[in-house]
Design a protein around this motif. Structure first.
Motif, PDB file in Angstrom:
ATOM      1  N   LEU A 189       0.817  -1.206   0.000  1.00 14.11           N
ATOM      2  CA  LEU A 189       0.000   0.000   0.000  1.00 14.11           C
ATOM      3  C   LEU A 189       0.854   1.261   0.000  1.00 14.11           C
ATOM      4  CD1 LEU A 189      -2.531  -1.221   2.690  1.00 14.11           C
ATOM      5  CD2 LEU A 189      -2.851  -1.246   0.220  1.00 14.11           C
ATOM      6  N   GLU A 190       2.129   1.116   0.368  1.00 12.69           N
ATOM      7  CA  GLU A 190       3.016   2.272   0.415  1.00 12.69           C
ATOM      8  C   GLU A 190       3.452   2.698  -0.979  1.00 12.69           C
ATOM      9  OE1 GLU A 190       7.041   3.483   2.923  1.00 12.69           O
ATOM     10  OE2 GLU A 190       5.959   1.635   3.344  1.00 12.69           O
TER      11      GLU A 190
ATOM     12  N   ASP B 271      -4.995   4.425   5.634  1.00  9.02           N
ATOM     13  CA  ASP B 271      -5.509   3.713   6.792  1.00  9.02           C
ATOM     14  C   ASP B 271      -6.029   2.357   6.330  1.00  9.02           C
ATOM     15  OD1 ASP B 271      -6.699   2.742   9.042  1.00  9.02           O
ATOM     16  OD2 ASP B 271      -7.992   4.472   9.405  1.00  9.02           O
ATOM     17  N   ASN B 272      -5.297   1.300   6.642  1.00 12.23           N
ATOM     18  CA  ASN B 272      -5.666  -0.033   6.163  1.00 12.23           C
ATOM     19  C   ASN B 272      -6.854  -0.611   6.925  1.00 12.23           C
ATOM     20  OD1 ASN B 272      -5.458  -2.250   4.521  1.00 12.23           O
ATOM     21  ND2 ASN B 272      -3.809  -3.221   5.657  1.00 12.23           N
ATOM     22  N   LEU B 273      -7.234   0.000   8.047  1.00 14.27           N
ATOM     23  CA  LEU B 273      -8.388  -0.504   8.789  1.00 14.27           C
ATOM     24  C   LEU B 273      -9.686  -0.206   8.045  1.00 14.27           C
ATOM     25  CD1 LEU B 273      -9.174  -1.935  11.420  1.00 14.27           C
ATOM     26  CD2 LEU B 273      -9.466   0.308  12.470  1.00 14.27           C
TER      27      LEU B 273
ATOM     28  N   LEU C  58       5.492   6.431  11.144  1.00 16.19           N
ATOM     29  CA  LEU C  58       4.124   6.678  11.588  1.00 16.19           C
ATOM     30  C   LEU C  58       3.123   6.229  10.528  1.00 16.19           C
ATOM     31  CD1 LEU C  58       4.484  10.221  13.214  1.00 16.19           C
ATOM     32  CD2 LEU C  58       4.250   8.037  14.393  1.00 16.19           C
ATOM     33  N   LYS C  59       3.439   6.483   9.262  1.00 17.71           N
ATOM     34  CA  LYS C  59       2.538   6.078   8.178  1.00 17.71           C
ATOM     35  C   LYS C  59       2.447   4.559   8.090  1.00 17.71           C
ATOM     36  CE  LYS C  59       2.881   8.473   4.305  1.00 17.71           C
ATOM     37  NZ  LYS C  59       3.483   9.219   3.160  1.00 17.71           N
TER      38      LYS C  59
ATOM     39  N   GLY D 133      -0.204  18.434   8.593  1.00 18.73           N
ATOM     40  CA  GLY D 133      -0.966  17.297   8.088  1.00 18.73           C
ATOM     41  C   GLY D 133      -0.246  16.591   6.959  1.00 18.73           C
ATOM     42  N   ILE D 134      -0.330  15.259   6.929  1.00 19.49           N
ATOM     43  CA  ILE D 134       0.277  14.454   5.869  1.00 19.49           C
ATOM     44  C   ILE D 134      -0.742  13.434   5.372  1.00 19.49           C
ATOM     45  CG2 ILE D 134       2.650  14.676   6.709  1.00 19.49           C
ATOM     46  CD1 ILE D 134       2.288  11.861   7.949  1.00 19.49           C
TER      47      ILE D 134
END
Length: 414
Positions: free
Chosen positions: A109-110, A394-396, A261-262, A389-390
């Motif tokens: 996903l990155e 969110d994989n959830l 963090l990401k 903000g970045i």
């Protein structure tokens, strides 16, 4: 969570010959979930993994066909809060579990792997990792090359093997394993294989007296603009001439925290834990068991209610202290590591060493004193960008979001 919910899995049948208990309790679940919904749709808890919204008929059909998603015994997407006990039970098994396949799936996903453009070096490294995760070490085992190397590197780190010791072990394994095998021959080849798993870090030259960083607009300076001392070490050659080398007197190691963090949100499990501070259920509200119970946290919430509304916004604590890397009996030299700690995580996780992110290593040999703020410049600039903000995934909920991350606490480690 209330009663035992093994019925969710024991009563379901692939041929749709479900037990009466499963049918009755599944209907109760669906009715309860829709009673809490304001849009006549809920997240489908089958193989959709709570990522898609459907109406009542579709959810019922999907559940009958596919059953419930595994390990969904706490209905966090259908009106229940996270259980503190459940989190603690999960963390008892946190160590010793090989989640390599899960991690590689989440790392996809990155990168934009569907892009028709030329792949970036990061994507190329990722595909190399995928190949190593599927390639057996040799034809007589199911252990993959990537699994073997990562486990051996973890053992090296845990028991402080030297690089020479590691190389000798690899040579021994290479002699013992049947030919042909895929084992790397030394430490260099192992690190090259695992390069895609790591995070980039930067070396920034600094003044010998910590006056300034040779960074950004000053990266080409040869002398300190404040004290005038040379940036690089000077030596005398065989002809007696003073020669300037390309080796700096001092270097600051800086590891950005934004990619780490990401990546926390790329894991469904960690993305859930990163909401705990707001959505988690505490057993005793009278006792402070987490930074979110403190006045500073609540003051920040009242200062920026919009920020506080999204549980995914990250609260960060910074901590530092000096230590002697060469032991107490060696020459007097200390360096100063700076750690960033995401406070969103539940108490059972937020102070584990896995989530204490090393972001700076300030070189010695002495305490930087009042010039510590000079050393913190790269980190401070990154924190300012995080506050703006970045974009992160969110994989959830399988959606991009724009998150912010203020610094809640700065402290010295005891």
């Amino acid at each position: 969570m209330g009663d035992d919910r093994r019925w969710m899995y024991d009563g379901w049948n692939r041929n749709q010959a479900h037990s009466d208990e499963w049918i009755a309790k599944s209907n109760d679940f669906i009715n309860r979930a829709f009673s809490l919904s304001t849009i006549d749709k809920i997240r489908c808890p089958c193989k959709c993994q709570n990522a898609k919204l459907f109406d009542k008929f579709t959810v019922s059909k999907q559940l009958c066909r596919n059953g419930f998603v595994p390990d969904y015994e706490t209905w966090v997407f259908h009106g229940e809060k996270y259980s503190t006990v459940a989190v603690e039970e999960e963390e008892n098994d946190w160590e010793g579990i090989d989640r390599m396949d899960e991690m590689l799936d989440e790392m996809q996903l990155e990168f934009n792997l569907n892009s028709e453009d030329e792949p970036t070096p990061e994507v190329t490294e990722f595909f190399r990792l995928l190949k190593a995760s599927e390639e057996p070490l040799h034809e007589h085992t199911k252990v993959t090359l990537l699994a073997f190397v990562t486990r051996l590197m973890a053992i090296k780190s845990k028991f402080f093997f030297s690089n020479n010791c590691y190389n000798e072990l690899m040579k021994l394994f290479g002699d013992v394993l049947p030919q042909p095998h895929m084992l790397p021959k030394d430490m260099y080849q192992s690190k090259k294989l695992l390069k895609g798993l790591g995070m980039r870090y930067r070396k920034i030259d600094i003044c010998p007296d910590n006056c300034m960083l040779f960074w950004k607009e000053h990266k080409r300076e040869q002398k300190c603009l404040k004290c005038g001392k040379a940036r690089y070490i000077e030596v005398v050659n065989d002809d007696g001439e003073t020669v300037t080398t390309e080796v700096a007197h001092k270097q600051l190691r800086y590891m950005p925290i934004t990619p780490r963090l990401k990546r926390l949100f790329l894991s469904r499990r960690m993305a859930m834990h990163m909401r705990w501070h707001k959505e988690g259920e505490q057993e005793n509200n009278e006792v402070m068991v987490h930074p979110s119970d403190g006045d500073a946290w609540k003051a920040l919430d009242s200062f920026d209610p919009k920020f506080a509304k999204d549980a995914r916004n990250v609260r960060i604590g910074l901590a530092t202290d000096g230590f002697r890397p060469f032991g107490q009996t060696a020459a007097s030299y200390s360096c100063w590591p700076v750690f960033a700690i995401p406070y969103n995580l539940p108490p059972s996780l937020c102070m584990k060493y896995e989530f204490m992110f090393l972001c700076l290593v300030i070189p010695g040999p002495e305490h930087p004193g009042p010039k510590l703020n000079v050393m913190l410049k790269p980190l401070i600039e990154e924190l300012q960008e995080l506050w703006k903000g970045i974009e992160a995934y969110d994989n959830l909920v399988t959606l991009m979001f724009r998150g912010k991350a203020p610094t809640c606490d700065v402290s010295w480690l005891p």
